[in-house]
Design a protein around this motif. Structure first.
Motif, mmCIF file in Angstrom:
data_model
loop_
_atom_site.group_PDB
_atom_site.id
_atom_site.type_symbol
_atom_site.label_atom_id
_atom_site.label_comp_id
_atom_site.label_asym_id
_atom_site.label_seq_id
_atom_site.Cartn_x
_atom_site.Cartn_y
_atom_site.Cartn_z
ATOM 1 N N LYS A 72 38.909 28.345 30.759
ATOM 2 C CA LYS A 72 38.042 29.457 31.116
ATOM 3 C C LYS A 72 38.916 30.363 31.877
ATOM 4 N N PHE A 73 39.529 29.878 32.709
ATOM 5 C CA PHE A 73 40.388 30.896 33.392
ATOM 6 C C PHE A 73 41.543 31.602 32.662
ATOM 7 N N ARG A 74 42.217 30.938 31.669
ATOM 8 C CA ARG A 74 43.096 31.454 30.691
ATOM 9 C C ARG A 74 42.128 32.522 29.905
ATOM 10 N N ALA A 75 41.321 32.568 29.334
ATOM 11 C CA ALA A 75 40.393 33.401 28.621
ATOM 12 C C ALA A 75 40.370 34.721 29.499
ATOM 13 N N ILE A 76 39.951 34.425 30.914
ATOM 14 C CA ILE A 76 39.877 35.667 31.539
ATOM 15 C C ILE A 76 41.367 36.267 31.814
ATOM 16 N N TYR A 77 42.134 35.688 32.055
ATOM 17 C CA TYR A 77 43.315 36.133 32.308
ATOM 18 C C TYR A 77 44.077 36.861 31.192
ATOM 19 N N ARG A 78 43.906 36.256 29.809
ATOM 20 C CA ARG A 78 44.525 36.903 28.811
ATOM 21 C C ARG A 78 43.805 38.214 28.705
ATOM 22 N N TRP A 79 42.408 38.348 28.752
ATOM 23 C CA TRP A 79 41.508 39.617 28.635
ATOM 24 C C TRP A 79 42.196 40.623 29.383
ATOM 25 N N VAL A 80 42.297 40.347 30.778
ATOM 26 C CA VAL A 80 42.851 41.292 31.773
ATOM 27 C C VAL A 80 44.029 41.731 31.261
ATOM 28 N N CYS A 81 44.768 41.110 31.077
ATOM 29 C CA CYS A 81 46.252 41.207 30.718
ATOM 30 C C CYS A 81 46.360 42.234 29.378
ATOM 31 N N ASN A 82 45.375 41.870 28.452
ATOM 32 C CA ASN A 82 45.524 42.350 27.192
ATOM 33 C C ASN A 82 44.791 44.073 27.165
ATOM 34 N N ASN A 83 43.839 44.061 28.170
ATOM 35 C CA ASN A 83 42.898 45.239 28.083
ATOM 36 C C ASN A 83 42.977 46.307 29.169
ATOM 37 N N ILE A 84 43.871 45.670 30.221
ATOM 38 C CA ILE A 84 44.068 46.634 31.436
ATOM 39 C C ILE A 84 45.425 47.161 31.541
ATOM 40 N N ASP A 85 45.693 48.383 31.510
ATOM 41 C CA ASP A 85 46.975 49.216 31.551
ATOM 42 C C ASP A 85 47.242 49.247 33.314
ATOM 43 N N ASN A 86 48.844 49.403 33.126
ATOM 44 C CA ASN A 86 49.115 49.902 34.602
ATOM 45 C C ASN A 86 49.303 51.395 34.741
ATOM 46 N N ASP A 87 48.508 51.720 35.602
ATOM 47 C CA ASP A 87 48.787 53.228 35.674
ATOM 48 C C ASP A 87 49.599 53.826 36.545
ATOM 49 N N TYR A 134 44.084 45.067 39.202
ATOM 50 C CA TYR A 134 44.263 43.764 38.467
ATOM 51 C C TYR A 134 43.677 42.507 39.349
ATOM 52 N N ALA A 135 44.323 42.537 40.551
ATOM 53 C CA ALA A 135 43.837 41.178 41.251
ATOM 54 C C ALA A 135 42.482 41.234 41.376
ATOM 55 N N TYR A 136 41.887 42.419 41.846
ATOM 56 C CA TYR A 136 40.272 42.405 42.195
ATOM 57 C C TYR A 136 39.626 41.983 40.819
ATOM 58 N N LEU A 137 40.056 42.554 39.665
ATOM 59 C CA LEU A 137 39.481 41.996 38.346
ATOM 60 C C LEU A 137 39.551 40.621 38.081
ATOM 61 N N ILE A 138 40.625 40.071 38.031
ATOM 62 C CA ILE A 138 40.549 38.572 38.056
ATOM 63 C C ILE A 138 40.006 37.643 38.978
ATOM 64 N N ARG A 139 39.762 38.106 40.390
ATOM 65 C CA ARG A 139 38.941 37.373 41.412
ATOM 66 C C ARG A 139 37.462 37.554 40.837
ATOM 67 N N GLU A 140 37.080 38.723 40.469
ATOM 68 C CA GLU A 140 35.488 39.057 40.160
ATOM 69 C C GLU A 140 35.054 38.292 38.894
ATOM 70 N N LEU A 141 35.910 38.248 37.891
ATOM 71 C CA LEU A 141 35.592 37.518 36.778
ATOM 72 C C LEU A 141 35.685 36.165 36.966
ATOM 73 N N ALA A 142 36.570 35.597 37.689
ATOM 74 C CA ALA A 142 36.398 34.184 38.033
ATOM 75 C C ALA A 142 35.313 33.766 38.758
ATOM 76 N N TYR A 143 35.179 34.727 39.743
ATOM 77 C CA TYR A 143 33.783 34.527 40.479
ATOM 78 C C TYR A 143 32.586 34.297 39.770
#
Length: 343
Positions: A72-87, A134-143
């Protein structure tokens, strides 16, 4: 009752504001690297570009095919890495402001409070953010998947930041609890790299920062709260800031400097210097790149094995001056020293 994503607006990206519950901090299991994440990665790809308007819905879509928290966490993590750009623009702005306000805690807190809503808005609308996003989004999707994760703030180290000196807190990442055990990860650095010369974000997934063993993670991450080192024998902040510079591929290949223990090395011309490193197996394509000004010299050194996974290489500098010594393997940069030959 379904968890609403609305209350997260009240838990904005406040630097250093995550609450740490009383818990046992355990080191990672060595079996993580043996897990096949192909299915979780495939599910993450199914929802490419999906909206962030409802984080509960997105989290459910990413995790409902799986029965264990690791996938579950891997799917969350890969989605964030694949879909969010570093501004890049926000990255530069935030780094400059944090450095300027380093010695003014109240002003720094005020900046973080004002900057956080801007980061959240940009993340929501443009899928673009900085490390705290990034860290916020990982935390919230995991929550929303009933997985406990916290934001960890601290010192990130690269060729342009935290090389010696007192250090500047400049980065955020996550700790996540899976099956009662705590792990470390950095979705910002897993998602790609920023080319500061061109002002571009280059998207490229890096496995090196997903559930990384603490003894590797600490080579370029140091938390403000040292409990999140997840290590019994904790290195000091000073040794971290002054150690050899270790790159992504050094972490990924687990080829790490052992001695000298400091980034700055003083030596004498025509006297050999030995560099010792650890590696899981002997590297077959190890090279040295010696740089002085615009002059670059690439060499293939002799690698001498020692006991317990240690190896050494030796180099002799023929003339005075200051040199960058890069250790590479198969063309990838692993770690760097700065060598000063004064005599």
């Amino acid at each position: 009752m379904a968890k609403s994503s609305q209350p997260v607006l009240k838990r904005m990206l406040l630097f250093g504001a995550c609450l740490l519950a009383t818990m046992q901090l355990l080191a990672q299991s060595p079996t993580i690297a043996q897990v096949d994440f192909a299915r979780a990665d495939s599910v993450a790809r199914l929802y490419h570009g999906y909206s962030l308007a409802n984080l509960n819905d997105l989290s459910h879509k990413l995790t409902h095919p799986f029965t264990n928290d690791l996938e579950k966490f891997r799917a969350i993590y890969r989605w964030v890495c694949n879909n969010i750009d570093n501004d890049f623009d926000y990255f530069e702005r935030n780094q400059a402001k944090r450095k300027k306000l380093l010695n003014d805690a109240d002003a720094l807190d005020d900046w973080n409070r004002k900057f956080a809503p801007q980061v959240f808005k940009r993340l929501l609308q443009q899928h673009s953010t900085v490390c705290t996003g990034y860290a916020y989004l990982i935390r919230e999707l995991a929550y929303h998947a009933d997985i406990e994760s916290v934001i960890v703030d601290g010192y990130g180290r690269n060729a342009e930041a935290n090389i010696g000196g007192p250090g500047v807190p400049n980065h955020s990442w996550n700790a996540v609890q899976l099956s009662g055990q705590w792990y470390l990860c950095d979705a910002t650095w897993s998602s790609g790299t920023i080319d500061t010369q061109q002002g571009l974000f280059i998207k490229q997934f890096r496995e090196a920062y997903f559930l990384t063993p603490p003894e590797l993670f600490v080579r370029n991450h140091y938390p403000l709260d040292t409990r999140w080192l997840l290590m019994e024998a904790q290195p000091s902040l000073t040794s971290y800031l002054n150690g050899p510079l270790v790159y992504n591929d050094g972490i990924g290949q687990e080829i790490l400097p052992v001695a000298p223990a400091t980034f700055n090395v003083a030596a004498t011309r025509k006297v050999p210097i030995t560099f010792r490193f650890s590696a899981p197996i002997q590297p077959e394509e190890l090279t040295l790149q010696i740089v002085q000004g615009s002059h670059v010299l690439d060499l293939s050194p002799k690698v001498t094995p020692e006991a317990d996974g240690l190896y050494n290489i030796t180099h002799t500098f023929p003339a005075r001056g200051t040199y960058a010594l890069h250790v590479r393997n198969s063309g990838d940069y692993l770690f760097t020293y700065e060598v000063r030959i004064a005599k």
